[in-house]
Structures are given as structure tokens and as C-alpha cells.
Write a protein that holds these residues in place. Structure first.
Motif, short mmCIF file in Angstrom:
data_model
loop_
_atom_site.label_atom_id
_atom_site.label_comp_id
_atom_site.label_asym_id
_atom_site.label_seq_id
_atom_site.Cartn_x
_atom_site.Cartn_y
_atom_site.Cartn_z
N VAL A 222 13.45 6.43 -1.24
CA VAL A 222 12.11 6.40 -2.02
C VAL A 222 11.62 5.08 -1.45
CG1 VAL A 222 10.59 6.01 -4.01
CG2 VAL A 222 12.47 7.72 -3.77
N LEU A 223 12.24 4.09 -1.06
CA LEU A 223 11.67 2.94 -1.03
C LEU A 223 11.62 3.13 0.59
CD1 LEU A 223 13.89 0.12 -3.26
CD2 LEU A 223 11.20 0.91 -3.55
N PRO A 226 8.29 5.82 3.52
CA PRO A 226 6.75 5.40 3.26
C PRO A 226 5.62 6.27 2.58
CG PRO A 226 6.53 5.07 5.52
CD PRO A 226 8.22 5.26 5.27
N SER A 227 6.21 7.66 3.38
CA SER A 227 5.65 9.27 2.65
C SER A 227 5.36 9.31 1.41
CB SER A 227 5.32 9.98 3.54
OG SER A 227 6.89 10.14 3.92
N PRO A 229 5.98 9.96 -2.62
CA PRO A 229 5.71 9.30 -3.45
C PRO A 229 6.29 8.51 -4.13
CG PRO A 229 5.96 11.62 -3.93
CD PRO A 229 6.63 11.38 -3.16
N ARG A 230 5.18 7.22 -4.74
CA ARG A 230 5.39 6.39 -5.41
C ARG A 230 5.95 5.95 -6.95
NH1 ARG A 230 7.64 2.89 -1.24
NH2 ARG A 230 7.67 5.20 -0.78
N ALA A 232 6.58 4.76 -10.34
CA ALA A 232 6.30 2.92 -11.24
C ALA A 232 7.01 2.94 -11.30
CB ALA A 232 5.53 3.97 -11.74
N TYR A 234 10.03 2.00 -9.84
CA TYR A 234 10.92 1.19 -8.78
C TYR A 234 10.36 0.45 -8.38
CZ TYR A 234 13.33 6.11 -8.68
OH TYR A 234 13.95 7.39 -9.24
N ARG A 235 9.07 0.01 -8.47
CA ARG A 235 8.43 -0.47 -7.97
C ARG A 235 9.14 -2.10 -8.09
NH1 ARG A 235 2.36 0.78 -10.26
NH2 ARG A 235 1.29 2.34 -9.25
N GLU A 238 10.68 -2.90 -4.71
CA GLU A 238 10.57 -3.24 -3.65
C GLU A 238 10.64 -4.38 -2.91
OE1 GLU A 238 8.04 -1.30 -2.06
OE2 GLU A 238 7.84 0.16 -2.96
N ARG A 245 13.23 -6.59 3.95
CA ARG A 245 12.32 -4.56 4.56
C ARG A 245 13.33 -4.16 5.59
NH1 ARG A 245 10.54 -0.54 3.70
NH2 ARG A 245 9.43 -1.02 1.68
#
Length: 809
Positions: A222-223, A226-227, A229-230, A232, A234-235, A238, A245
């Protein structure tokens, strides 16, 4: 005239049904009629049975009254045995409660580093609690209130120190936590030993725990995408900046089936180095022959100031597992520090059990949000998997070097304990208290603590809280101390010193001699044993000079206090094992003793502290023979014990070698000595140290050559700035037996093929070279056939530090 109320109640047959009446009768004063009447009215519904009153007395802690009631009350006599057993049980519980409470108050005073108010006498309070508990509870409450007051004053004083020193927020918060917990002694140590602005372990926050409901692989995907779905939740994982990155993207490539290539490994190690703040430098990558993956290395893990001394270069080996690799290859165990990454690789979860630490997907994700102290946070994850030797060394000498000197020792031990997952400053304080910062005891305590401990079971400040009750640990520290006592004389002196030592570690040698002589074992020369034992213990560091004649100091270690409980018994056994006093030594034995100090063999003993005194006696116009023999024995004992002068100085190597060659030729007529040394080769060792070193090497070579009827020993010296390179070759029979495959064994004490009482020479040489202040001074040994076509015996290679200057001893 009316009868006094007390006398009326004492004759009242129903008094045993009223607890208030019994208590009033036991008081020193006349009972108050009004209070007694109210107490009796409270039982208007009916008085209690004597058995009920008896148990109420036990609950109220009125044990003396209950005991008297058993004697005077006829209605209790039938069940007296059971009732008396119940009384004994509650008395025991009350006595134990007093002991525990006094112990708790004593520990609080120790933790606060206070001189406590006069401490209650446990025996006296125990006797009082045997009768009544209420007065004892009042006494303890008064003591606790006084202690609370003194602690509060000390806390405010320390808070003032924090404000005056302008400590960092992390330091202030940590010290405040210690003060709140009552750990004033530890707080004071932190303030005194860790300067303002120093990086504390507590300034590097622990990584947040990973929620087991989250799948690390799902979070990673997920991280990375970029496409996607975010989510919450998992933030929190980041990446914090572009370097984080880039590390995540490079790691993602490695984890794919087709992406784990040599180039991907290069990209990952470069990204990892940048994430840790290391300079960008591409490291070479090698394919493993077994197809298990790739080997490379990375920098930056030990980049922060408190960590650099744990690793000289800071470069760490990295194993990247190929897709489908089920685990870690066995040959990684030979690497000192190694990290592994790979799909599905997970750490074991136990301390110190893995030669190679695993950086899992989960742990890498936990690192990505960090903006500061990334190397320290990552090292915490990895060091807790490595053997403790990575942080604390393999020996007490390694640990001593890693700790450094002065207050640096405390700070570095703090980091060892933190990185190894053993606790915080409270644990360090407890270790210092237990060991007196004796490096050998400290090394033993560290290594007994770490192996196989689940990381989840280690709570800050709690690992060593009960070390005094850990019989295995105390026994291990005792065994360590015994291993440093080299003979029966050292053992007897150690236990005698422990028996007479004052609480601050001071030992009067007169007291040691006196207590050793009092042991009822006939035929033992305890005075001579104590003299020799004290010298050996001082050479080892167990005893230190106390600044006065006849005064010595033991380490201020609590473990010595525990061992002192058995000192008398151990001393008796040690004295019993001392050699018996013998008759006067025969002349031939005296001659054999002095032969060890003859013209050639005397070189072995030139660093003994009493060597100069022996030489003075031999050169005097008239010498007492007993004094000469006594000094000779002392010199031989010092050499045997490794008690020697420092080897440092400046010497002309050519001169020393040619003098030794002449002496060797006189002792071994069949041996030719070939010296090839530059005339201006100055070594940074004293002439006596050089004579000891080269005597041991040349004597071994000469014996080997003589055993085959004679031959040559060659010494070649070359100047290779900043060293002198020395090669000694001989034409003897070379290494034999197990030494052919493992030549380093010859440097171990007692390892030899030459019979009993041998095998100390090369061990002594290596020890002397290790003590050279201007090192490196090193020795290696192998077969001479690799270095010379005809001199095919043993090849000894020395690297000696060179120094230009005048000759000095």
C-alpha cells in the motif's frame, strides 16, 4: 469500700466473651467505665463465643492476649492445639511482614542515596510484633514519614540541579521519571556523569509496537503503490522524507521475484546508507556460490557519536536472500556483524542468539517514519539479535577497552545495556553496585544476562532487580573471581581479605595475616602464603593500594558482601590446601633454583618487579644466602604469575640481539645464531622487555635445533615505517602434533610438547607485546618452510613499534 473496676472484670467469668474487656484488662491504665459500657452495649444482641473472640484477637494483632486467653479460658482447652497452631501461623506472618516492610524502607533509602534516619531494629520489631502489631505499625509509619520528608527534600535539590544545568528536554524528562520512581541515586548519577547535551538512550524513542492485525507485506504494498487506496491506520508508517521513500522503493524491488538482482542490491545498499546518513559510496556485491543470494556491505549503522567506539570501521556485512531462500546460510556465523534482508526472513525474538541479525519487512517499515537518530533506532533492532560479544567483547580485557576510562565507562555501559535490551540506567546502577565496576565481574554479569532471553520479557529497570537471589549468577561471579586466584596462596589471601574487609573495602594486611594464622591447620606457612597471595591479587587488580603502608582496597562490589558470608569456611579449606612447611632446602635444590637465574636463563625474568633487587644482591660484596634465595623465589614467582614491569622504553635492537646471541651461543654450543639487523633500528620497548621476548623465542628455537644435533637460528630485522618487522627462522624439526594445524595454540598458557612445567614462554611474549603502549606489537607463528628453502623449522614473525631516539631502559 467498692472493688476497683479492673479487679471486678478480672474475676468476671464471662470476660472471655467480650474482646473490649480483655483489651481493657491488658492496658496499663484503669479501664474507662464509660467506654467499656459502650463496648458492652454494642453486644446487646448477644455476646460472642470465646472462640470467636479468640479469632478476632488474632485479626487485630493482639497475639499476647490470645496466648493468655488460651491459658486462662477453660472453654478453649478442647481445641487448644488447633488454636495455638493458628496463633503460631499469624505470628509468623506478622514477623515476615515486619521484615519485608523494613527491607522496603531500606531499599527506598538506598535508591534515594540518603543517609537514612536511625533504622528500626528488625529483631526488636519482630519480638514486639510477636506480642502486638499495632505499636509496631505505628513505629514503622513514623519512620516512613521521616524518610518521605528526606526524599522530598532531596528531590527538590536535584530538580534545582536540572534547571541550573539547562538539560535537554529528553534528559530532563528521564531524570524526572527517575525522581518520581524514587531512583534518586540513579538520577544523580545521570546528572553527574552525562554532560548536558549528551545523547542519552532515552533521547531515542523506542519504536512503536507493531499491531499484529497488520500484515507487513500488505502495508508495504500500500505504501509503495501511489494509486492504492490510503488506509488511515497505515499513515503512521509513511516514509518521513525522500531518503526514506527511496529506501522503501529499493526494498520493494528486492522483494519481488524478478527484481532481486545484483543491481537492485547496489541500489538498496546505497539507499540504506543515505537513510542512515552515511556518505554515498557504492559497495561491491558478490553472488553466493550456493545460489542463496548476495553478499555486500553498508555504512552508517554506527554513525552516531555514542556508537562509533563499538565498531572501528562502522561497515557491516549484508546478506540479501534470493527469492525462495528458506533461511540463513550456516556460514554467516563466521562474520562478526552481519545483517540479512529477504522475503519471509524474521528475527527469532530472542536476545543474543543469532550470528546474523534479520531486518524484517515489519522492522524496516517501523524505521521509515523516523526523522532523527535512525542509526541508533536501527542498531537497537539488530544488536539485540547479535551475540553480546559484538557490544561487550569476548573477554574482560575487550570490555575494558570498549568502556574506556573515567565517566566514559558509565556512559558506554549505558549504551551496551540499552542496545542489548537489558534495561536502562537503573540496571547500570545495579550492575555497578554489584560489581564495583570490576571489568571481569561486569563481563560475567553481562554475559550471564543476555543469552536466550525473550525480548518481550525484559522490562526497563527490572532485569537485575533480584540478582542477589540469582544463585547461578552469584556462583558464576564467584567462579570468575576464583579463576583469577592463580594458586592456593592467592585463594587463601582472597578469602582472608574478604573476611576482615571493612564495609568500604579497606583491608589491613596485618588483619589478613592474623586471621589466616588463626585457622587451625598445622604445618602451614600462612605468612609466606599471604605475602605471595597479596602480590598475585594486586597484579590481577583484585587488590589495589590504599594509599598507606599495609592498606589495600577490594572493589566496592555487593557480590563480595554476599561471598563474605562464606569467607571463614572457604578460608579454612584454602589454608588446608597450602603446601606444608618443609625442612631447610638442601644445597642441590638451592643450586637448581639459582640455575634458573643463570647467565642465559636469567633473561626470562628481567621484567619481574624484584629483578633489580636480585641483581643488586648478586653484585654485592657480601650477601646473606637466605635473603638471596628468598629474593630469587620472589622473582621466579612474579614471572610465573605474570607480575611484571611495563615493557615501554626505547632500545637499540641490534645491540640487544647481538648480546643475546653471544649468551645463547655460550649456553647452546651446537647452535649457530645469524643476526641481520640494521644498526639504527630503535624499538619502542625497554631493553629488558626485548631481552625477555627474544629469550623465549630464541630458547625455543635453540632447543629445537639442538634436538636434531645442531643447526642455525636466523634473525632478520627490516625497517618498515612505522614498524620493525622481525622474522626468526630455525632449522629445527618444526611444529609437531596439534600445533601443525593450529599454531596459535602455542600462545596459550601451558600448551606445549616439552613436558610438565613448560608452555609459559610464548604466552608471556604475547602478553608483553599486548601491553606495549605504542603498539601495535604482534607475534605470529607458522612453518618456516613457507619462508625459506633450507631453514624449514619454525617461523616466528614479529611486528614491533619503531621509535627514533636515544637508548633508554
Amino acid at each position: 469500700m467498692s472493688m476497683p473496676l479492673r479487679d471486678l472484670l478480672a474475676d468476671w467469668t464471662d470476660r472471655f466473651r467480650h474482646q473490649a474487656v480483655l483489651v481493657a484488662l491488658a492496658a496499663d491504665t484503669e479501664p474507662d467505665p464509660e467506654q467499656l459500657a459502650r463496648a458492652l452495649l454494642d453486644t446487646y444482641h448477644g455476646p460472642a463465643t470465646p472462640t470467636e473472640v479468640y479469632h478476632r484477637l488474632l485479626e487485630a494483632g493482639e497475639f499476647e492476649l490470645a496466648d493468655r486467653m488460651l491459658t486462662d479460658c477453660r472453654e478453649l482447652r478442647e481445641d487448644a492445639a488447633d488454636l495455638r497452631q493458628a496463633l503460631g501461623g499469624v505470628r509468623a506472618v506478622a514477623g515476615e511482614a515486619v521484615r519485608l516492610k523494613v527491607g522496603e524502607l531500606r531499599r527506598r533509602a538506598e535508591d534515594a542515596d540518603l543517609t537514612p534516619p536511625p533504622e528500626p531494629d528488625i529483631d526488636e520489631l519482630g519480638e514486639r510484633a510477636h506480642l502486638r502489631t499495632a505499636p509496631v505499625a505505628t513505629r514503622l509509619e513514623q519512620y516512613e514519614r521521616t524518610l518521605d520528608r528526606d526524599i522530598a527534600i532531596a528531590v527538590e535539590t536535584l530538580r534545582g540541579s536540572i534547571r541550573a544545568d539547562e538539560r535537554s528536554p529528553a534528559q530532563t524528562a528521564y531524570v524526572e521519571d527517575l525522581l518520581t520512581a524514587g531512583q534518586l541515586r540513579v538520577a544523580r548519577a545521570v546528572l553527574e556523569r552525562e554532560p548536558p547535551g549528551a545523547l542519552l538512550p532515552e533521547a531515542v524513542p523506542q519504536l512503536p509496537a507493531w499491531r499484529t492485525a497488520f500484515d507487513p507485506e500488505v502495508v508495504r504494498q500500500v505504501l509503495v503503490d501511489p494509486s492504492a487506496p490510503r488506509v488511515a491506520e497505515y499513515r503512521r508508517w509513511e516514509p518521513a522524507d525522500p531518503d526514506a521513500r527511496a529506501l522503501l522503493d529499493a526494498y520493494d524491488d528486492l522483494m519481488s521475484e524478478e527484481g532481486c538482482t545484483r543491481q537492485a542490491v547496489v541500489v538498496f545498499t546505497s539507499a540504506l546508507g543515505r537513510f542512515l546518513g552515511a556518505s554515498h559510496r557504492i559497495r561491491p556485491v558478490s553472488d553466493r556460490p550456493d545460489g542463496a543470494g548476495f553478499m555486500t556491505s553498508f555504512d552508517g549503522l554506527f554513525a552516531e557519536d555514542p556508537l562509533r567506539h563499538f565498531h572501528e570501521t562502522g561497515r557491516v556485512d549484508l546478506f540479501v536472500a534470493a527469492p525462495g531462500q528458506p533461511g540463513l546460510p550456516g556460514d554467516l556465523a563466521g562474520l562478526q556483524q552481519c545483517v540479512a534482508v529477504g522475503r519471509g526472513l524474521e528475527p527469532s525474538g530472542y536476545l543474543g542468539g543469532e550470528p546474523c541479525a534479520v531486518l524484517s519487512t515489519r522492522d524496516l517499515l517501523r524505521l521509515l517514519p523516523l526523522t532523527a537518530h535512525r542509526p541508533t533506532a536501527m542498531l537497537r533492532l539488530l544488536a539485540r539479535q547479535w551475540p553480546l560479544t559484538v557490544l561487550a567483547g569476548r573477554s574482560p580485557k575487550d570490555l575494558d577497552r570498549l568502556l574506556g576510562s573515567g565517566e566514559t565507562r558509565w556512559r558506554r555501559l549505558r549504551w551496551i545495556v540499552d542496545l542489548a535490551g537489558l534495561g536502562d540506567a537503573v540496571v547500570v546502577d545495579e550492575m555497578e553496585s554489584a560489581t564495583g565496576f570490576d571489568t571481569g565481574l561486569l563481563h560475567t554479569m553481562l554475559h550471564r544476562a543476555a543469552p536466550g532471553q525473550p525480548r518481550t520479557a525484559l522490562l526497563p529497570g527490572g532485569r537485575f532487580a533480584s540478582w542477589q537471589g540469582d544463585t547461578d549468577l552469584v556462583r558464576a561471579m564467584e567462579e570468575h573471581l576464583m579463576s583469577r586466584c592463580q594458586d592456593e596462596a592467592s585463594l587463601a589471601t582472597f578469602w582472608a581479605a574478604l573476611y576482615v574487609a571493612e564495609p568500604d573495602g579497606r583491608v589491613r594486611m596485618d588483619d589478613v595475616r592474623a586471621v589466616a594464622s588463626m585457622v587451625v591447620v598445622t604445618g602451614k606457612d600462612t605468612a609466606t602464603a599471604v605475602a605471595a597471595g597479596a602480590a598475585a591479587l594486586a597484579a590481577d587488580g583484585i587488590l589495589r593500594p590504599g594509599g598507606e603502608d599495609d592498606l589495600w582496597l577490594l572493589p566496592r562490589a555487593k557480590v563480595l558482601g554476599l561471598l563474605a558470608r562464606h569467607a571463614e569456611e572457604r578460608l579454612t579449606h584454602a589454608v588446608a590446601r597450602l603446601p606444608a612447611v618443609t625442612a631447610a632446602e638442601p644445597a642441590d635444590a638451592q643450586s637448581a633454583l639459582l640455575a634458573q637465574l643463570s647467565d642465559w636463563h636469567i633473561n626470562r625474568h628481567r621484567l619481574a618487579p624484584d629483578f633489580a633487587a636480585y641483581q643488586a644482591l648478586t653484585g654485592a660484596a657480601s650477601t646473606d644466602s637466605d635473603e638471596l634465595l628468598s629474593t630469587a623465589r620472589q622473582v621466579l614467582a612474579q614471572t610465573e604469575a605474570g607480575d611484571r614491569l611495563a615493557p615501554d622504553g626505547t632500545s637499540l635492537l641490534d645491540q640487544v640481539l647481538r648480546e643475546l646471541a653471544a649468551e645463547l651461543s655460550a649456553a647452546h654450543a651446537q647452535v649457530e645464531v645469524d643476526i641481520r639487523c640494521p644498526a639504527d633500528a630503535y624499538a619502542a620497548l625497554s631493553a629488558d622487555a626485548l631481552r625477555v621476548v627474544f629469550y623465549e623465542i630464541l630458547e625455543n628455537a635453540a632447543e629445537s635445533v639442538s634436538s636434531i644435533g645442531g643447526g642455525t637460528v636466523q634473525v632478520i630485522v627490516q625497517i618498515d615505517e612505522p614498524d620493525l618487522v622481525v622474522d626468526i627462522l630455525d632449522s629445527g624439526k618444526g611444529l609437531v602434533g596439534q600445533f601443525q594445524d593450529r599454531p596459535t595454540l602455542v600462545f596459550r598458557k601451558g600448551r606445549t610438547t616439552k613436558g610438565p612445567d613448560r608452555g609459559h614462554g610464548l604466552h608471556q611474549v604475547r602478553s608483553i607485546l599486548a601491553d606495549v603502549a605504542e603498539g601495535p606489537a604482534e607475534i605470529t607463528l607458522g612453518a618456516a618452510g613457507d619462508a625459506h628453502p633450507t631453514l624449514r623449522g619454525v617461523h616466528v614473525h614479529l611486528d614491533l613499534p619503531q621509535r627514533a631516539g636515544r637508548v633508554g631502559r
